[in-house]
Design a protein around this motif. Structure first.
Motif, PDB file in Angstrom:
ATOM      1  N   UNK A 141       8.659   1.327 -13.627  1.00  0.00           N
ATOM      2  CA  UNK A 141       8.812   0.605 -12.359  1.00  0.00           C
ATOM      3  C   UNK A 141       7.455   0.176 -11.801  1.00  0.00           C
ATOM      4  N   UNK A 142       6.451   1.049 -11.918  1.00  0.00           N
ATOM      5  CA  UNK A 142       5.108   0.714 -11.423  1.00  0.00           C
ATOM      6  C   UNK A 142       4.289  -0.053 -12.458  1.00  0.00           C
ATOM      7  N   UNK A 196       0.816  -1.209   0.000  1.00  0.00           N
ATOM      8  CA  UNK A 196       0.000   0.000   0.000  1.00  0.00           C
ATOM      9  C   UNK A 196       0.854   1.265   0.000  1.00  0.00           C
ATOM     10  N   UNK A 197       2.085   1.158   0.512  1.00  0.00           N
ATOM     11  CA  UNK A 197       2.981   2.321   0.488  1.00  0.00           C
ATOM     12  C   UNK A 197       3.318   2.671  -0.960  1.00  0.00           C
ATOM     13  N   UNK A 198       3.458   1.650  -1.783  1.00  0.00           N
ATOM     14  CA  UNK A 198       3.744   1.847  -3.204  1.00  0.00           C
ATOM     15  C   UNK A 198       2.620   2.656  -3.860  1.00  0.00           C
ATOM     16  N   UNK A 199       1.398   2.262  -3.557  1.00  0.00           N
ATOM     17  CA  UNK A 199       0.239   2.964  -4.113  1.00  0.00           C
ATOM     18  C   UNK A 199       0.175   4.406  -3.593  1.00  0.00           C
ATOM     19  N   UNK A 200       0.528   4.544  -2.308  1.00  0.00           N
ATOM     20  CA  UNK A 200       0.539   5.875  -1.691  1.00  0.00           C
ATOM     21  C   UNK A 200       1.557   6.777  -2.390  1.00  0.00           C
ATOM     22  N   UNK A 201       2.752   6.233  -2.642  1.00  0.00           N
ATOM     23  CA  UNK A 201       3.825   7.009  -3.272  1.00  0.00           C
ATOM     24  C   UNK A 201       3.421   7.422  -4.688  1.00  0.00           C
ATOM     25  N   UNK A 202       2.590   6.599  -5.307  1.00  0.00           N
ATOM     26  CA  UNK A 202       2.120   6.946  -6.655  1.00  0.00           C
ATOM     27  C   UNK A 202       1.080   8.066  -6.573  1.00  0.00           C
ATOM     28  N   UNK A 203       0.224   7.990  -5.574  1.00  0.00           N
ATOM     29  CA  UNK A 203      -0.897   8.938  -5.477  1.00  0.00           C
ATOM     30  C   UNK A 203      -0.531  10.288  -4.879  1.00  0.00           C
ATOM     31  N   UNK A 204       0.543  10.321  -4.102  1.00  0.00           N
ATOM     32  CA  UNK A 204       0.977  11.599  -3.524  1.00  0.00           C
ATOM     33  C   UNK A 204       2.394  11.880  -4.018  1.00  0.00           C
ATOM     34  N   UNK A 205       2.529  12.887  -4.828  1.00  0.00           N
ATOM     35  CA  UNK A 205       3.845  13.259  -5.361  1.00  0.00           C
ATOM     36  C   UNK A 205       4.308  14.552  -4.694  1.00  0.00           C
ATOM     37  N   UNK A 216       2.809  10.108 -12.821  1.00  0.00           N
ATOM     38  CA  UNK A 216       2.297   8.995 -12.012  1.00  0.00           C
ATOM     39  C   UNK A 216       0.789   9.064 -11.803  1.00  0.00           C
ATOM     40  N   UNK A 217       0.139  10.026 -12.441  1.00  0.00           N
ATOM     41  CA  UNK A 217      -1.315  10.246 -12.260  1.00  0.00           C
ATOM     42  C   UNK A 217      -1.677  10.341 -10.773  1.00  0.00           C
ATOM     43  N   UNK A 218      -1.005  11.242 -10.047  1.00  0.00           N
ATOM     44  CA  UNK A 218      -1.296  11.354  -8.609  1.00  0.00           C
ATOM     45  C   UNK A 218      -2.630  12.061  -8.382  1.00  0.00           C
ATOM     46  N   UNK A 219      -3.100  11.992  -7.140  1.00  0.00           N
ATOM     47  CA  UNK A 219      -4.308  12.743  -6.775  1.00  0.00           C
ATOM     48  C   UNK A 219      -3.917  13.994  -5.994  1.00  0.00           C
ATOM     49  N   UNK A 220      -2.783  13.924  -5.329  1.00  0.00           N
ATOM     50  CA  UNK A 220      -2.328  15.072  -4.531  1.00  0.00           C
ATOM     51  C   UNK A 220      -0.863  15.347  -4.858  1.00  0.00           C
ATOM     52  N   UNK A 221      -0.556  16.615  -5.084  1.00  0.00           N
ATOM     53  CA  UNK A 221       0.848  16.999  -5.256  1.00  0.00           C
ATOM     54  C   UNK A 221       1.212  17.992  -4.151  1.00  0.00           C
ATOM     55  N   UNK A 277      13.961  11.728 -20.965  1.00  0.00           N
ATOM     56  CA  UNK A 277      13.043  10.611 -21.275  1.00  0.00           C
ATOM     57  C   UNK A 277      13.087   9.560 -20.157  1.00  0.00           C
ATOM     58  N   UNK A 278      14.270   9.281 -19.632  1.00  0.00           N
ATOM     59  CA  UNK A 278      14.363   8.288 -18.555  1.00  0.00           C
ATOM     60  C   UNK A 278      13.786   8.838 -17.252  1.00  0.00           C
ATOM     61  N   UNK A 279      14.062  10.121 -16.990  1.00  0.00           N
ATOM     62  CA  UNK A 279      13.530  10.744 -15.767  1.00  0.00           C
ATOM     63  C   UNK A 279      12.002  10.678 -15.751  1.00  0.00           C
ATOM     64  N   UNK A 280      11.397  10.962 -16.904  1.00  0.00           N
ATOM     65  CA  UNK A 280       9.933  11.035 -16.954  1.00  0.00           C
ATOM     66  C   UNK A 280       9.253   9.668 -16.953  1.00  0.00           C
ATOM     67  N   UNK A 281       9.976   8.636 -17.363  1.00  0.00           N
ATOM     68  CA  UNK A 281       9.301   7.337 -17.509  1.00  0.00           C
ATOM     69  C   UNK A 281       9.791   6.278 -16.523  1.00  0.00           C
ATOM     70  N   UNK A 282      10.822   6.612 -15.744  1.00  0.00           N
ATOM     71  CA  UNK A 282      11.374   5.622 -14.806  1.00  0.00           C
ATOM     72  C   UNK A 282      10.296   5.070 -13.859  1.00  0.00           C
ATOM     73  N   UNK A 283       9.539   6.000 -13.237  1.00  0.00           N
ATOM     74  CA  UNK A 283       8.510   5.577 -12.277  1.00  0.00           C
ATOM     75  C   UNK A 283       7.390   4.804 -12.955  1.00  0.00           C
ATOM     76  N   UNK A 284       7.025   5.232 -14.164  1.00  0.00           N
ATOM     77  CA  UNK A 284       5.932   4.570 -14.887  1.00  0.00           C
ATOM     78  C   UNK A 284       6.275   3.119 -15.205  1.00  0.00           C
TER      79      UNK A 284
END
Ligand code: SF4
Length: 325
Positions: free
Chosen positions: A127-128, A92-101, A177-182, A118-125
């Motif tokens: 990985x997840x 759930x921490x993984x999901x949290x890290x995605x949702x809150x940037x 990461x399509x977060x809900x909160x930044x 290009x790597x900076x912008x897509x690394x997280x995508x």
């Protein structure tokens, strides 16, 4: 009628405390605590921008770091979409890290100097597992377009960009990461004034486009007043005033907020009418008794040195902690 879509609480913080132990001696005994965040309660609704303002060292960044679990909370709760972040574990921490940037003040140190855009912008995508490898370039181009950067930035490195461009890359990485909160932690403070305005307008556009919510942290009330729907004023680890931004700017009730507002220069203003705060911010490891602001308050009375004021609603959801309001 209440619009449930826009009144849904994304983040609810209740009586949050983040205290850091002060250790002394060869046995490293705990002799006290630095109360960086000391009983903070806040709420951010979906689509809302909450500004958090206060002098440097008041606990704003510790609050942000506690929300994303970079600093440990001592007590309290942080509900993200109804689930307590403080008890979140494992996957759930993984999901949290995605949702809150979080976007930091200095993009140069938060971007890896050895990674291309290009790597900076897509690394997280990747990985997840949010996109397959073959979509990397298209996704990165779309993100660059979102933050109004040229497609020829794709294979360049952070040092090849200006401060404003680097912050745009940080923003693109956050929204990837399509977060809900930044959480924007002094995200425009290091930029020139004209670039600040461009980046703030970009954040507003992205918020509307991607239905985001922001916790916008800054020491600069004029910046916060430009972007935030609501504003909370923090002093020495506590919230002293919290209201709609228009109310905070036009009808500040707490003497500290009044001093912050009077410190914002205005064209044609008589400098002599400004409230200059005396003294320095006291230490969070030894906060003053009573009202923490009393050693610097221009209107304090005897009671302020002994009794702690409560944060109370003075009408129209304008919350203030001051004995004299
Ligand atoms: Fe000033 Fe007293 Fe109000 Fe604190 S409680 S802000 S010291 S008047």
């Amino acid at each position: 009628m209440v619009d449930l879509k826009t009144n849904f609480s994304v983040l609810g913080i209740s009586d949050l405390k983040t205290w850091f132990p002060i250790r002394r001696g060869i046995l490293s005994r705990t002799v006290g605590y630095t109360r960086a965040v000391d009983g903070v309660s806040l709420n951010i609704k979906q689509g809302e921008i909450l500004g958090l303002v206060g002098e440097s060292g008041c606990g704003k960044t510790t609050l942000a770091r506690t929300i994303v679990k970079l600093d440990p909370a001592k007590s309290g709760s942080i509900l993200f979409e109804g689930n307590d972040i403080l008890t979140t574990k494992g996957g759930n921490i993984r999901s949290l890290r995605q949702n809150i940037q979080i976007i930091f003040q200095d993009p140069f140190s938060s971007l890896n100097p050895r990674m291309t855009v290009i790597d900076t912008l897509t690394e997280g995508l990747i990985e997840h597992k949010m996109i397959p490898n073959r979509q990397k370039k298209d996704k990165a181009l779309q993100l660059l377009n979102d933050v109004a950067m040229d497609s020829d930035s794709l294979y360049r490195y952070p040092h090849e960009f200006s401060g404003g461009q680097r912050q745009r890359i940080s923003i693109a990485r956050a929204i990837s990461m399509k977060p809900k909160l930044i959480i924007c932690d002094e995200a425009v403070s290091a930029l020139d004034v004209s670039i600040q305005a461009q980046v703030i307008n970009l954040l507003i556009d992205l918020k509307n486009k991607h239905k985001l919510s922001y916790l916008f942290i800054s020491h600069d009330l004029s910046v916060v007043s430009y972007i935030a729907d609501k504003t909370a004023v923090m002093y020495l680890g506590q919230i002293v005033e919290n209201a709609d931004t228009a109310d905070i700017i036009n009808k500040p009730l707490h003497p500290y907020t009044q001093a912050l507002i009077s410190d914002v220069p205005r064209i044609g203003e008589n400098k002599d009418k400004r409230t200059i705060l005396k003294g320095d911010v006291p230490s969070a490891s030894n906060p003053p008794p009573g009202c923490r602001f009393h050693p610097r308050c221009p209107i304090g009375v005897q009671k302020c040195t002994t009794d702690v004021p409560r944060l109370e609603n003075k009408g129209n959801n304008h919350f203030v902690s001051c004995h004299l309001v």
